[in-house]
Design a protein around this motif. Structure first.
Motif, mmCIF file in Angstrom:
data_model
loop_
_atom_site.group_PDB
_atom_site.id
_atom_site.type_symbol
_atom_site.label_atom_id
_atom_site.label_comp_id
_atom_site.label_asym_id
_atom_site.label_seq_id
_atom_site.Cartn_x
_atom_site.Cartn_y
_atom_site.Cartn_z
ATOM 1 N N GLY A 53 0.807 -1.209 0.000
ATOM 2 C CA GLY A 53 0.000 0.000 0.000
ATOM 3 C C GLY A 53 0.843 1.263 0.000
ATOM 4 N N ILE A 54 1.940 1.245 0.741
ATOM 5 C CA ILE A 54 2.854 2.396 0.752
ATOM 6 C C ILE A 54 3.412 2.631 -0.648
ATOM 7 C CG2 ILE A 54 5.050 3.255 1.637
ATOM 8 C CD1 ILE A 54 4.418 1.748 4.251
ATOM 9 N N ALA A 55 3.777 1.525 -1.327
ATOM 10 C CA ALA A 55 4.283 1.643 -2.692
ATOM 11 C C ALA A 55 3.189 2.152 -3.622
ATOM 12 C CB ALA A 55 4.800 0.283 -3.172
ATOM 13 N N GLY A 56 1.958 1.629 -3.434
ATOM 14 C CA GLY A 56 0.850 2.072 -4.274
ATOM 15 C C GLY A 56 0.540 3.540 -4.105
ATOM 16 N N TRP A 57 0.733 4.044 -2.913
ATOM 17 C CA TRP A 57 0.481 5.454 -2.617
ATOM 18 C C TRP A 57 1.589 6.342 -3.187
ATOM 19 C CZ3 TRP A 57 -1.986 7.224 2.560
ATOM 20 C CH2 TRP A 57 -2.110 8.618 2.582
ATOM 21 N N ALA A 58 2.845 5.897 -3.014
ATOM 22 C CA ALA A 58 3.984 6.782 -3.270
ATOM 23 C C ALA A 58 4.542 6.712 -4.690
ATOM 24 C CB ALA A 58 5.103 6.474 -2.267
ATOM 25 N N VAL A 59 4.639 5.509 -5.246
ATOM 26 C CA VAL A 59 5.407 5.395 -6.494
ATOM 27 C C VAL A 59 4.695 4.685 -7.635
ATOM 28 C CG1 VAL A 59 7.612 5.476 -5.257
ATOM 29 C CG2 VAL A 59 6.531 3.259 -5.702
ATOM 30 N N VAL A 60 3.650 3.921 -7.351
ATOM 31 C CA VAL A 60 3.006 3.143 -8.424
ATOM 32 C C VAL A 60 2.050 4.021 -9.215
ATOM 33 C CG1 VAL A 60 1.496 1.186 -8.928
ATOM 34 C CG2 VAL A 60 3.220 1.001 -7.122
ATOM 35 N N PRO A 61 2.168 4.061 -10.543
ATOM 36 C CA PRO A 61 1.242 4.845 -11.374
ATOM 37 C C PRO A 61 -0.195 4.350 -11.215
ATOM 38 C CG PRO A 61 3.179 4.181 -12.628
ATOM 39 C CD PRO A 61 3.232 3.425 -11.342
ATOM 40 N N SER A 62 -1.132 5.254 -11.404
ATOM 41 C CA SER A 62 -2.535 4.912 -11.196
ATOM 42 C C SER A 62 -3.005 3.786 -12.116
ATOM 43 C CB SER A 62 -3.415 6.154 -11.402
ATOM 44 O OG SER A 62 -3.227 6.685 -12.714
ATOM 45 N N GLU A 97 -3.938 -6.129 -3.860
ATOM 46 C CA GLU A 97 -4.938 -5.305 -3.179
ATOM 47 C C GLU A 97 -4.270 -4.179 -2.420
ATOM 48 O OE1 GLU A 97 -8.677 -4.174 -2.730
ATOM 49 O OE2 GLU A 97 -8.302 -6.172 -3.545
ATOM 50 N N GLY A 98 -3.102 -4.460 -1.845
ATOM 51 C CA GLY A 98 -2.370 -3.417 -1.132
ATOM 52 C C GLY A 98 -1.980 -2.268 -2.050
ATOM 53 N N VAL A 99 -1.479 -2.601 -3.229
ATOM 54 C CA VAL A 99 -1.112 -1.561 -4.207
ATOM 55 C C VAL A 99 -2.339 -0.737 -4.584
ATOM 56 C CG1 VAL A 99 -0.331 -1.163 -6.572
ATOM 57 C CG2 VAL A 99 0.877 -2.801 -5.133
#
Length: 246
Positions: A53-62, A97-99
């Motif tokens: 989830g941290i990665a999904g918030w900070a660095v993963v494109p939508s 799901e976290g991402v």
């Protein structure tokens, strides 16, 4: 273990609740089920989802985050028929799901200040309160209770599939149905948590194979995700009605 008893534990996302968990010998040699290990696996999946989830918030494109949500949704559908694969499906679900949740949380945080920490705290509170109510015997899981929980979860699965093709008003934050749907989802998630806790207790008493611990952890994880998303909707409703915005 009788098929009749299995039927009482049915839940979307768990073969055990569809009467397809066989007797221990169908799993091959293994240790017997322990409730403590099932909860340990849930903790591990939760940590995995938080890191993703941290990665999904900070660095993963939508775009990738949206794809991750689709993959997570597919794993839930697959698990409905093949929960024996839970040892593999559960970590995949937790990461994907976290991402996706990280990206969704980022969107909420950009609109409502402080909503994410509150949602996490309330999610943990709902889980502990539900577990406490079950263990004290204040809430009893009957076959009818389990069936209603399964029907509710099945309805959400159907809505999720339909939303891929049709723009539903319940997914429009400007619609009053948005908040109503959030409360309904929370109710369904809590009922499924009760069924999950009941399954954990009974699986240990029946000396089911240890592999079933992954099925339990996966089922509880999906319910927790639904609790979190529902609470986000509800908190956003209150924040939008006079709460503090950024």
């Amino acid at each position: 273990m009788s098929q009749t008893m299995d039927t009482a534990f049915r839940r979307i996302g768990s073969e055990a609740r569809q009467g397809t968990f066989g007797a221990p010998d169908t799993w091959g040699p293994s240790r017997t089920y322990k409730a403590s290990r099932a909860y340990d696996k849930l903790i591990g999946l939760t940590i995995l989802a938080l890191v993703a989830g941290i990665a999904g918030w900070a660095v993963v494109p939508s775009g990738i985050a949206f794809l991750a949500l689709i993959v997570a949704f597919v794993t839930v559908l697959v698990s409905w028929f093949r929960m024996r694969w839970a040892k593999v499906l559960a970590p995949i679900y937790a990461v994907c799901e976290g991402v996706g949740l990280g990206a969704i949380s980022g969107l909420y945080a950009s609109q409502y200040s402080g909503i994410i920490p509150l949602a996490i705290i309330f999610t943990a509170g709902v889980f502990l309160a539900t577990l406490g109510l079950y263990r004290t015997g204040l809430v009893r899981v009957t076959p009818r209770f389990a069936s209603m929980a399964m029907i509710g979860a099945g309805g959400l699965i159907a809505v999720g599939i339909l939303s891929l093709f049709i723009a539903l008003p319940i997914f429009n934050a400007a619609s009053p149905l948005w908040a109503i749907f959030g409360v309904l989802c929370l109710f369904i998630a809590v009922t499924n948590l009760f069924v999950d806790f009941d399954y954990v207790q009974r699986a240990e008493a029946m000396r089911m194979p240890a592999e079933a611990e992954w099925a339990s952890a996966f089922a509880m994880m999906t319910a927790l995700v639904l609790v979190y998303l529902s609470i986000l909707r509800i908190l956003a409703m209150f924040a939008g009605g006079g709460g503090r915005r950024r």
